[in-house]
Design a protein around this motif. Structure first.
Motif, mmCIF file in Angstrom:
data_model
loop_
_atom_site.group_PDB
_atom_site.id
_atom_site.type_symbol
_atom_site.label_atom_id
_atom_site.label_comp_id
_atom_site.label_asym_id
_atom_site.label_seq_id
_atom_site.Cartn_x
_atom_site.Cartn_y
_atom_site.Cartn_z
ATOM 1 N N VAL A 187 -3.695 10.438 5.715
ATOM 2 C CA VAL A 187 -2.366 11.045 5.734
ATOM 3 C C VAL A 187 -1.604 10.708 4.447
ATOM 4 N N PHE A 188 -1.851 9.525 3.866
ATOM 5 C CA PHE A 188 -1.177 9.152 2.621
ATOM 6 C C PHE A 188 -1.761 9.920 1.433
ATOM 7 N N CYS A 189 -3.057 10.141 1.436
ATOM 8 C CA CYS A 189 -3.674 10.958 0.375
ATOM 9 C C CYS A 189 -3.136 12.383 0.442
ATOM 10 N N ASP A 190 -3.034 12.903 1.658
ATOM 11 C CA ASP A 190 -2.508 14.259 1.844
ATOM 12 C C ASP A 190 -1.065 14.354 1.354
ATOM 13 N N LEU A 191 -0.294 13.302 1.569
ATOM 14 C CA LEU A 191 1.093 13.269 1.109
ATOM 15 C C LEU A 191 1.162 13.437 -0.404
ATOM 16 N N ILE A 192 0.391 12.643 -1.109
ATOM 17 C CA ILE A 192 0.428 12.666 -2.570
ATOM 18 C C ILE A 192 -0.050 14.004 -3.125
ATOM 19 N N ALA A 193 -1.033 14.603 -2.474
ATOM 20 C CA ALA A 193 -1.602 15.854 -2.967
ATOM 21 C C ALA A 193 -0.851 17.094 -2.495
ATOM 22 N N SER A 194 0.129 16.932 -1.623
ATOM 23 C CA SER A 194 0.819 18.099 -1.072
ATOM 24 C C SER A 194 1.592 18.832 -2.161
ATOM 25 N N PRO A 195 1.624 20.153 -2.079
ATOM 26 C CA PRO A 195 2.345 20.941 -3.099
ATOM 27 C C PRO A 195 3.815 20.559 -3.230
ATOM 28 N N GLY A 196 4.449 20.172 -2.123
ATOM 29 C CA GLY A 196 5.854 19.787 -2.171
ATOM 30 C C GLY A 196 6.100 18.504 -2.942
ATOM 31 N N MET A 197 5.056 17.695 -3.123
ATOM 32 C CA MET A 197 5.181 16.454 -3.876
ATOM 33 C C MET A 197 4.689 16.634 -5.314
ATOM 34 N N ILE A 198 3.512 17.162 -5.483
ATOM 35 C CA ILE A 198 2.925 17.252 -6.821
ATOM 36 C C ILE A 198 3.533 18.398 -7.634
ATOM 37 N N GLY A 199 3.948 19.458 -6.986
ATOM 38 C CA GLY A 199 4.508 20.605 -7.709
ATOM 39 C C GLY A 199 5.717 20.260 -8.564
ATOM 40 N N PRO A 200 6.735 19.607 -7.994
ATOM 41 C CA PRO A 200 7.893 19.247 -8.812
ATOM 42 C C PRO A 200 7.539 18.304 -9.959
ATOM 43 N N ILE A 201 6.600 17.393 -9.737
ATOM 44 C CA ILE A 201 6.206 16.461 -10.796
ATOM 45 C C ILE A 201 5.537 17.227 -11.934
ATOM 46 N N GLN A 202 4.651 18.148 -11.589
ATOM 47 C CA GLN A 202 3.970 18.921 -12.633
ATOM 48 C C GLN A 202 4.951 19.768 -13.439
ATOM 49 N N SER A 203 6.084 20.104 -12.847
ATOM 50 C CA SER A 203 7.042 20.938 -13.569
ATOM 51 C C SER A 203 7.871 20.154 -14.584
ATOM 52 N N ILE A 204 7.877 18.815 -14.498
ATOM 53 C CA ILE A 204 8.694 18.048 -15.449
ATOM 54 C C ILE A 204 7.877 17.152 -16.368
ATOM 55 N N VAL A 254 14.041 17.556 -3.167
ATOM 56 C CA VAL A 254 13.251 18.739 -2.831
ATOM 57 C C VAL A 254 13.300 18.924 -1.311
ATOM 58 N N PRO A 255 14.238 19.734 -0.828
ATOM 59 C CA PRO A 255 14.306 19.963 0.619
ATOM 60 C C PRO A 255 13.025 20.641 1.111
ATOM 61 N N GLY A 256 12.546 20.220 2.269
ATOM 62 C CA GLY A 256 11.365 20.845 2.852
ATOM 63 C C GLY A 256 10.078 20.562 2.102
ATOM 64 N N ALA A 257 10.048 19.493 1.310
ATOM 65 C CA ALA A 257 8.847 19.177 0.527
ATOM 66 C C ALA A 257 7.657 18.868 1.422
ATOM 67 N N LEU A 258 7.922 18.338 2.601
ATOM 68 C CA LEU A 258 6.839 17.974 3.520
ATOM 69 C C LEU A 258 6.922 18.796 4.796
ATOM 70 N N SER A 259 5.776 19.082 5.362
ATOM 71 C CA SER A 259 5.742 19.782 6.644
ATOM 72 C C SER A 259 6.232 18.847 7.745
ATOM 73 N N GLY A 260 6.670 19.422 8.840
ATOM 74 C CA GLY A 260 7.090 18.620 9.982
ATOM 75 C C GLY A 260 5.960 17.746 10.489
ATOM 76 N N GLU A 261 4.750 18.252 10.421
ATOM 77 C CA GLU A 261 3.574 17.478 10.854
ATOM 78 C C GLU A 261 3.417 16.221 9.984
ATOM 79 N N ALA A 262 3.569 16.378 8.687
ATOM 80 C CA ALA A 262 3.451 15.225 7.775
ATOM 81 C C ALA A 262 4.571 14.224 8.026
ATOM 82 N N VAL A 263 5.777 14.729 8.201
ATOM 83 C CA VAL A 263 6.921 13.849 8.446
ATOM 84 C C VAL A 263 6.695 13.016 9.700
ATOM 85 N N ASN A 264 6.106 13.617 10.728
ATOM 86 C CA ASN A 264 5.847 12.895 11.974
ATOM 87 C C ASN A 264 4.680 11.920 11.851
ATOM 88 N N ALA A 265 3.676 12.242 11.042
ATOM 89 C CA ALA A 265 2.474 11.413 10.928
ATOM 90 C C ALA A 265 2.694 10.173 10.060
#
Length: 172
Positions: free
Chosen positions: A72-89, A19-30
């Protein structure tokens, strides 16, 4: 989020999709900074049910239940770029059953394995599974780094791979 036709094909053929771009640049840096801070704590200073383990043979350090260690780890798991693809499968409610970090140097790594209860299947043109793993690599990974090896298609088959589970170069 719904999988694109290319992602659905990749999952069906390869057993994974990116999933390209699943995380914001801010998350990637944090994330790396937060992980280094958590790994710097003593094991008994980890919060809640978080625990740590060191496996010398694999030269690997893991922190289990890491979302409890930093927001920051809770935010990672709850981010749409992470949970969205999982919910779709995954049909029905999604449950987090395991969350851990792995910091590893070069070495043999974990032997090849498969998830027999994943129950991969196609529902029309939609790939479905009962178990999915999400990985976020916090450093660049080249062919000599060995953080993850996937045999394309092996995660969607029921047969056991017809080769040794540990690369011969890793025998001592």
């Amino acid at each position: 989020m719904t999988l694109s036709p290319d992602q659905a094909r990749e999952l069906q053929e390869l057993g994974y999709f990116i999933v390209p771009g699943a995380l914001s640049g801010e998350a990637v840096n944090a994330l790396p900074e937060a992980l280094v801070a958590v790994e710097g704590r003593s094991t008994d200073a980890l919060p809640g049910s978080a625990t740590a383990s060191w496996t010398p043979v694999l030269d690997e350090y893991r922190i289990y239940n890491f979302p409890e260690c930093d927001q920051v780890f809770c935010d990672l798991i709850a981010s749409p770029g992470m949970i969205g693809p999982i919910q779709s499968i995954i049909p029905g409610p999604v449950h987090l059953t395991e969350a851990f970090t792995t910091s590893r140097r070069r070495g043999p790594g974990v032997p090849m394995h498969r998830v027999p209860f994943a129950n991969f299947r196609m529902d029309g043109d939609r790939p479905r599974t009962d178990h999915a793993k999400v990985m976020v690599l916090l450093t660049d990974c080249g062919p000599e780094d060995g953080p993850i090896v996937m045999v394309e298609g092996s995660h969607v088959r029921d047969d056991i791979p017809p080769f040794d589970q540990i690369h011969p170069e890793n025998y001592y």
